[in-house]
Design an enzyme around this catalytic site. Sequence first.
Site, PDB file in Angstrom:
ATOM      1  N   ARG A  98       1.590   3.749  19.156  1.00 11.97           N
ATOM      2  CA  ARG A  98       2.783   3.502  19.835  1.00 11.97           C
ATOM      3  C   ARG A  98       3.950   3.607  19.240  1.00 11.97           C
ATOM      4  O   ARG A  98       5.096   4.827  20.505  1.00 11.97           O
ATOM      5  CB  ARG A  98       3.275   1.816  19.410  1.00 11.97           C
ATOM      6  CG  ARG A  98       4.237   1.081  19.906  1.00 11.97           C
ATOM      7  CD  ARG A  98       4.699  -0.173  19.584  1.00 11.97           C
ATOM      8  NE  ARG A  98       4.913  -0.136  17.524  1.00 11.97           N
ATOM      9  CZ  ARG A  98       4.878  -1.092  16.742  1.00 11.97           C
ATOM     10  NH1 ARG A  98       4.399  -2.507  17.815  1.00 11.97           N
ATOM     11  NH2 ARG A  98       4.244  -0.894  16.087  1.00 11.97           N
TER      12      ARG A  98
ATOM     13  N   MET B  13      -4.695  -9.153  15.748  1.00 14.97           N
ATOM     14  CA  MET B  13      -4.836 -10.129  14.296  1.00 14.97           C
ATOM     15  C   MET B  13      -3.834 -10.810  13.882  1.00 14.97           C
ATOM     16  O   MET B  13      -3.168 -12.079  14.635  1.00 14.97           O
ATOM     17  CB  MET B  13      -5.322  -9.147  12.925  1.00 14.97           C
ATOM     18  CG  MET B  13      -5.491 -10.387  12.189  1.00 14.97           C
ATOM     19  SD  MET B  13      -5.149  -9.401  10.521  1.00 14.97           S
ATOM     20  CE  MET B  13      -4.279  -7.789   9.873  1.00 14.97           C
TER      21      MET B  13
ATOM     22  N   LYS C  13       0.867  -1.188   0.091  1.00 17.35           N
ATOM     23  CA  LYS C  13       0.051  -0.001   0.301  1.00 17.35           C
ATOM     24  C   LYS C  13       1.092   1.471   0.166  1.00 17.35           C
ATOM     25  O   LYS C  13       0.375   2.433  -0.877  1.00 17.35           O
ATOM     26  CB  LYS C  13      -1.205  -0.316   1.238  1.00 17.35           C
ATOM     27  CG  LYS C  13      -1.985  -0.946   1.253  1.00 17.35           C
ATOM     28  CD  LYS C  13      -3.076  -0.893   2.188  1.00 17.35           C
ATOM     29  CE  LYS C  13      -4.260  -1.371   1.833  1.00 17.35           C
ATOM     30  NZ  LYS C  13      -5.377  -1.143   3.158  1.00 17.35           N
TER      31      LYS C  13
ATOM     32  N   ASP D  69     -10.126   3.777   1.781  1.00 25.85           N
ATOM     33  CA  ASP D  69     -10.432   3.325   3.617  1.00 25.85           C
ATOM     34  C   ASP D  69     -10.475   3.951   4.557  1.00 25.85           C
ATOM     35  O   ASP D  69     -11.612   3.897   5.881  1.00 25.85           O
ATOM     36  CB  ASP D  69      -9.046   2.481   4.311  1.00 25.85           C
ATOM     37  CG  ASP D  69      -8.122   0.962   3.383  1.00 25.85           C
ATOM     38  OD1 ASP D  69      -9.075   1.004   3.171  1.00 25.85           O
ATOM     39  OD2 ASP D  69      -6.911   0.607   3.615  1.00 25.85           O
TER      40      ASP D  69
ATOM     41  N   GLU E 293       5.266   9.606  17.813  1.00 29.98           N
ATOM     42  CA  GLU E 293       5.765  11.023  16.917  1.00 29.98           C
ATOM     43  C   GLU E 293       4.484  10.548  15.324  1.00 29.98           C
ATOM     44  O   GLU E 293       4.221  11.724  14.743  1.00 29.98           O
ATOM     45  CB  GLU E 293       7.601  11.461  16.317  1.00 29.98           C
ATOM     46  CG  GLU E 293       7.957   9.787  15.437  1.00 29.98           C
ATOM     47  CD  GLU E 293       8.051   9.095  16.514  1.00 29.98           C
ATOM     48  OE1 GLU E 293       8.532   7.564  16.238  1.00 29.98           O
ATOM     49  OE2 GLU E 293       7.662   8.760  17.469  1.00 29.98           O
TER      50      GLU E 293
END
Length: 286
Positions: free
Chosen positions: A155, A203, A71, A107, A158
């Site tokens: 996580r 997942m 992607k 998306d 930045e």
Amino acid sequence: MKISARTSIYGVIGYPIEHSLSPMIHNAAIEALGIDAVYVAFHVKPGMLKDAVYGMKAIGVKGFNVTMPFKTEIVSYLDQLDEETAFVEAVNTVVDVDGCLVGYTTDGLGALEVLKSTVGNLAGLNIVVIGAGGAARALVYHLSKIPCDITILNRSVEKARFIVEKLRSNSNAKLSYRSLSEDDQKAVIPKAHIIVNATPVGMTTPGCPISPSLVNSSHIVFDMIYWPPETQLLKEARLRGATIVNGLPMLVYQAAYSFKLWFGIFPPLDVMFRVVEEEFSRYGER
Ligand SMILES: NC(=O)c1ccc[n+]([C@@H]2O[C@H](COP(=O)([O-])OP(=O)(O)OC[C@H]3O[C@@H](n4cnc5c(N)ncnc54)[C@H](OP(=O)(O)O)[C@@H]3O)[C@@H](O)[C@H]2O)c1
């Protein structure tokens, strides 16, 4: 479906690709509308993406979807990106416009549609998005046009900051970001109306992206993951009385928006949902 020399070809590229539901979803809609087209899955080995994209152009494939792991990499091989996609830096749909390959992402629209169909009006709501990758960026791009309160938890803090700084000057929403630390989760999750998981945790990685004890019955929890249909996050949220939604409707909506880019018409959603739900019930029987 009758294939002739005039049949237009569409498809999806990814690696691996054999489990993709996109051929089933798109061919069902193509058939329902009587369009002379076919949609196939192309297994593209890592390192072969450039050849594959130029090959698509050379043989006149009219449009294709792009899935993991290409992607982001595909951006370098396209001729043009629309504004949203240039910000998101991830493409899930390519359209061949007279030999010019244009990249889009659907998306964000797909995820937004899920939230709107679950909640109705999003104005005034407090929405926490976990993750700052392509899917999170695409959703936040659309949410930022609505007067709501958005906090991105990631996580790598930045990456969350980058999204907020890029969108802030043009946003109707109040945008903020934090890390995924326990303290940051405690500061934002209890105030949220909607929690969105836009990470693969649940997942490809087992577990929950946030502490499940922070979820309560007033929350709406949307996990973009569709397999497994109930991630650990959704299971914990359900047990605590929250409203839960998995990634299946997003899969269908993002496909529907890709279809519209290629064929200029919105496909029959009931047909798309039916084939996916039938396929999922078959998985359940295995
Ligand atoms: N239902 C649908 O149609 C649909 C469509 C698109 C995507 N999705 C799903 O949405 C999810 C995100 O996709 P994407 O394309 O945005 O992926 P991506 O660009 O790779 O981004 C992944 C994000 O998840 C975070 N992350 C990864 N592993 C993590 C971990 N162990 N703990 C905490 N955070 C972690 C990353 O954080 P860092 O920034 O710190 O690396 C990053 O922000 C995937 O599960 C994908 O399957 C579903």
